[in-house]
Scaffold this motif. Sequence first.
Motif, PDB file in Angstrom:
ATOM      1  N   ILE A   1       0.934  -1.081   0.049  1.00 59.25           N
ATOM      2  CA  ILE A   1       0.104   0.014   0.024  1.00 59.25           C
ATOM      3  C   ILE A   1       0.961   1.258  -0.110  1.00 59.25           C
ATOM      4  N   GLU A   2       0.567   2.104  -0.994  1.00 59.07           N
ATOM      5  CA  GLU A   2       1.222   3.276  -1.121  1.00 59.07           C
ATOM      6  C   GLU A   2       0.168   4.495  -0.762  1.00 59.07           C
ATOM      7  N   LEU A   3       0.408   5.434   0.146  1.00 56.60           N
ATOM      8  CA  LEU A   3      -0.363   6.199   0.599  1.00 56.60           C
ATOM      9  C   LEU A   3       0.520   7.564   0.055  1.00 56.60           C
ATOM     10  N   ARG A   4      -0.403   8.602  -0.788  1.00 55.18           N
ATOM     11  CA  ARG A   4       0.576  10.016  -0.899  1.00 55.18           C
ATOM     12  C   ARG A   4       0.535  10.748   0.405  1.00 55.18           C
ATOM     13  N   ASN A   5       1.966  11.125   0.521  1.00 53.02           N
ATOM     14  CA  ASN A   5       2.496  11.516   1.767  1.00 53.02           C
ATOM     15  C   ASN A   5       1.862  12.799   2.496  1.00 53.02           C
ATOM     16  N   ASP A   6       1.399  13.406   1.622  1.00 50.32           N
ATOM     17  CA  ASP A   6       0.587  14.700   2.174  1.00 50.32           C
ATOM     18  C   ASP A   6      -0.773  14.460   2.962  1.00 50.32           C
ATOM     19  N   LEU A   7      -1.226  13.422   2.626  1.00 49.84           N
ATOM     20  CA  LEU A   7      -2.517  12.870   3.300  1.00 49.84           C
ATOM     21  C   LEU A   7      -2.052  12.250   4.698  1.00 49.84           C
ATOM     22  N   ILE A   8      -0.927  11.905   4.890  1.00 50.84           N
ATOM     23  CA  ILE A   8      -0.700  11.177   6.170  1.00 50.84           C
ATOM     24  C   ILE A   8       0.556  11.830   6.802  1.00 50.84           C
ATOM     25  N   ALA A   9       0.683  13.029   6.448  1.00 51.25           N
ATOM     26  CA  ALA A   9       1.912  13.787   7.413  1.00 51.25           C
ATOM     27  C   ALA A   9       1.700  14.168   8.542  1.00 51.25           C
ATOM     28  N   THR A  10       0.489  13.900   9.010  1.00 54.17           N
ATOM     29  CA  THR A  10      -0.068  14.273  10.374  1.00 54.17           C
ATOM     30  C   THR A  10      -0.393  13.122  11.413  1.00 54.17           C
ATOM     31  N   PRO A  11      -0.377  13.126  12.545  1.00 56.13           N
ATOM     32  CA  PRO A  11      -1.181  11.812  13.417  1.00 56.13           C
ATOM     33  C   PRO A  11      -2.545  11.805  13.114  1.00 56.13           C
ATOM     34  N   GLU A  12      -2.981  12.948  12.873  1.00 62.20           N
ATOM     35  CA  GLU A  12      -4.647  12.842  12.330  1.00 62.20           C
ATOM     36  C   GLU A  12      -4.870  12.052  11.134  1.00 62.20           C
ATOM     37  N   GLY A  13      -4.109  12.525  10.128  1.00 61.65           N
ATOM     38  CA  GLY A  13      -4.197  11.809   8.860  1.00 61.65           C
ATOM     39  C   GLY A  13      -3.857  10.396   8.736  1.00 61.65           C
ATOM     40  N   GLN A  14      -2.663  10.076   9.623  1.00 62.82           N
ATOM     41  CA  GLN A  14      -2.436   8.698   9.709  1.00 62.82           C
ATOM     42  C   GLN A  14      -3.558   7.932  10.386  1.00 62.82           C
ATOM     43  N   ALA A  15      -4.142   8.422  11.613  1.00 62.64           N
ATOM     44  CA  ALA A  15      -5.134   7.890  12.298  1.00 62.64           C
ATOM     45  C   ALA A  15      -6.562   7.477  11.269  1.00 62.64           C
ATOM     46  N   GLU A  16      -6.630   8.643  10.757  1.00 63.74           N
ATOM     47  CA  GLU A  16      -7.824   8.453   9.438  1.00 63.74           C
ATOM     48  C   GLU A  16      -7.804   7.523   8.461  1.00 63.74           C
ATOM     49  N   TRP A  17      -6.321   7.349   7.852  1.00 67.57           N
ATOM     50  CA  TRP A  17      -6.272   6.665   6.861  1.00 67.57           C
ATOM     51  C   TRP A  17      -6.337   5.120   7.264  1.00 67.57           C
ATOM     52  N   ALA A  18      -5.760   5.070   8.596  1.00 64.65           N
ATOM     53  CA  ALA A  18      -5.713   3.467   9.329  1.00 64.65           C
ATOM     54  C   ALA A  18      -7.259   3.125   9.392  1.00 64.65           C
ATOM     55  N   HIS A  19      -7.917   4.001   9.918  1.00 61.59           N
ATOM     56  CA  HIS A  19      -9.477   3.846  10.377  1.00 61.59           C
ATOM     57  C   HIS A  19     -10.053   3.316   8.939  1.00 61.59           C
ATOM     58  N   ARG A  20      -9.844   3.974   8.110  1.00 62.16           N
ATOM     59  CA  ARG A  20     -10.424   3.633   6.566  1.00 62.16           C
ATOM     60  C   ARG A  20     -10.040   2.257   6.110  1.00 62.16           C
ATOM     61  N   LEU A  21      -8.624   2.160   5.956  1.00 63.16           N
ATOM     62  CA  LEU A  21      -7.992   0.970   5.394  1.00 63.16           C
ATOM     63  C   LEU A  21      -8.194  -0.234   6.277  1.00 63.16           C
ATOM     64  N   ALA A  22      -8.379  -0.274   7.529  1.00 59.58           N
ATOM     65  CA  ALA A  22      -8.515  -1.529   7.959  1.00 59.58           C
ATOM     66  C   ALA A  22      -9.586  -2.510   7.983  1.00 59.58           C
ATOM     67  N   PRO A  23     -10.804  -1.990   7.810  1.00 57.89           N
ATOM     68  CA  PRO A  23     -11.979  -2.640   7.505  1.00 57.89           C
ATOM     69  C   PRO A  23     -11.852  -3.237   5.994  1.00 57.89           C
ATOM     70  N   VAL A  24     -11.200  -2.486   4.934  1.00 61.28           N
ATOM     71  CA  VAL A  24     -11.052  -2.648   3.621  1.00 61.28           C
ATOM     72  C   VAL A  24     -10.243  -3.566   3.505  1.00 61.28           C
ATOM     73  N   ILE A  25      -9.201  -3.738   4.040  1.00 62.90           N
ATOM     74  CA  ILE A  25      -7.978  -4.868   4.032  1.00 62.90           C
ATOM     75  C   ILE A  25      -8.777  -6.128   4.425  1.00 62.90           C
ATOM     76  N   THR A  26      -9.474  -6.158   5.532  1.00 60.98           N
ATOM     77  CA  THR A  26      -9.982  -7.417   6.277  1.00 60.98           C
ATOM     78  C   THR A  26     -11.239  -7.714   5.389  1.00 60.98           C
ATOM     79  N   ARG A  27     -11.950  -6.977   4.891  1.00 60.70           N
ATOM     80  CA  ARG A  27     -13.165  -7.381   3.963  1.00 60.70           C
ATOM     81  C   ARG A  27     -12.496  -8.206   2.704  1.00 60.70           C
ATOM     82  N   THR A  28     -11.491  -7.688   2.320  1.00 52.52           N
ATOM     83  CA  THR A  28     -10.994  -7.964   1.043  1.00 52.52           C
ATOM     84  C   THR A  28     -10.358  -9.054   0.902  1.00 52.52           C
TER      85      THR A  28
END
Length: 252
Positions: free
Chosen positions: A219-246
């Motif tokens: 998985i490659e995330l564009r780094n401006d989206l995850i430059a802050t702890p808030e962005g990192q938490a948001e994308w982890a929240h988004r990705l985890a269920p998609v990874i599990t379901r897939t």
Amino acid sequence: MKDERDMKERACRISGEDRPSRWLITCDHATNRVPDWINDGDLGIAPADMARHIAYDVGAAGLATKLAERLDAPAIFSDFSRLVIDPNRGEDDPTLLMRLYDGTIIPANQHADAAERERRLTRLHRPYHAALGALAARHPARCVCAVHSFTPQLRGRPPRPWQIGILYSHRDARLGPAMVQACRAEGWITGENQPYSGHLDGDSIDRHALAHDRPNLLIELRNDLIATPEGQAEWAHRLAPVITRTLAQTGL
């Protein structure tokens, strides 16, 4: 494990090593740290260059940490800059030890000879992969998820439009294409084997997933989206269920 990591001179750090998930989260380019035994800890480039993507994957370590927590999975992180020696390259790869990267000359690498290359392999690259291999082998049905980030634009190149890229090898398309479609269904601008090719001989996925027939994602995330702890938490929240379901939908 702590003593073992100490002996490896901080080649890596591991979190949640006893978590039960099939998933192993890897972060090959977690830090811009330069060991003090390499040119007194200074590669000779400006702090601004050490803070950008040429030295490490900005935001990737925080995202990997939070994603591993959500998946209840172990995670392993390199503990040296990719400019020291790149852990996501095979030992015979010409880009293993970069002398010029995205327009920046790396002075401490300009005259690094075969002996210096071997020293960095022995003290950093090989111990990292030994630890990664041991951690991967702890689960009999292990899946590997490599977390990286990419810069929105390389110097002199067009802007990169993707929010996320899903990379996979032509040797194993069991999970990658399904993840691409799952990400697009979420409305994310998703690159398939973008912005990089999904296969590189000798890289971490090749060594620790393909060679052992382990299902895998990169998985490659564009780094401006995850430059802050808030962005990192948001994308982890988004990705985890998609990874599990897939993974569940593929039946792997």
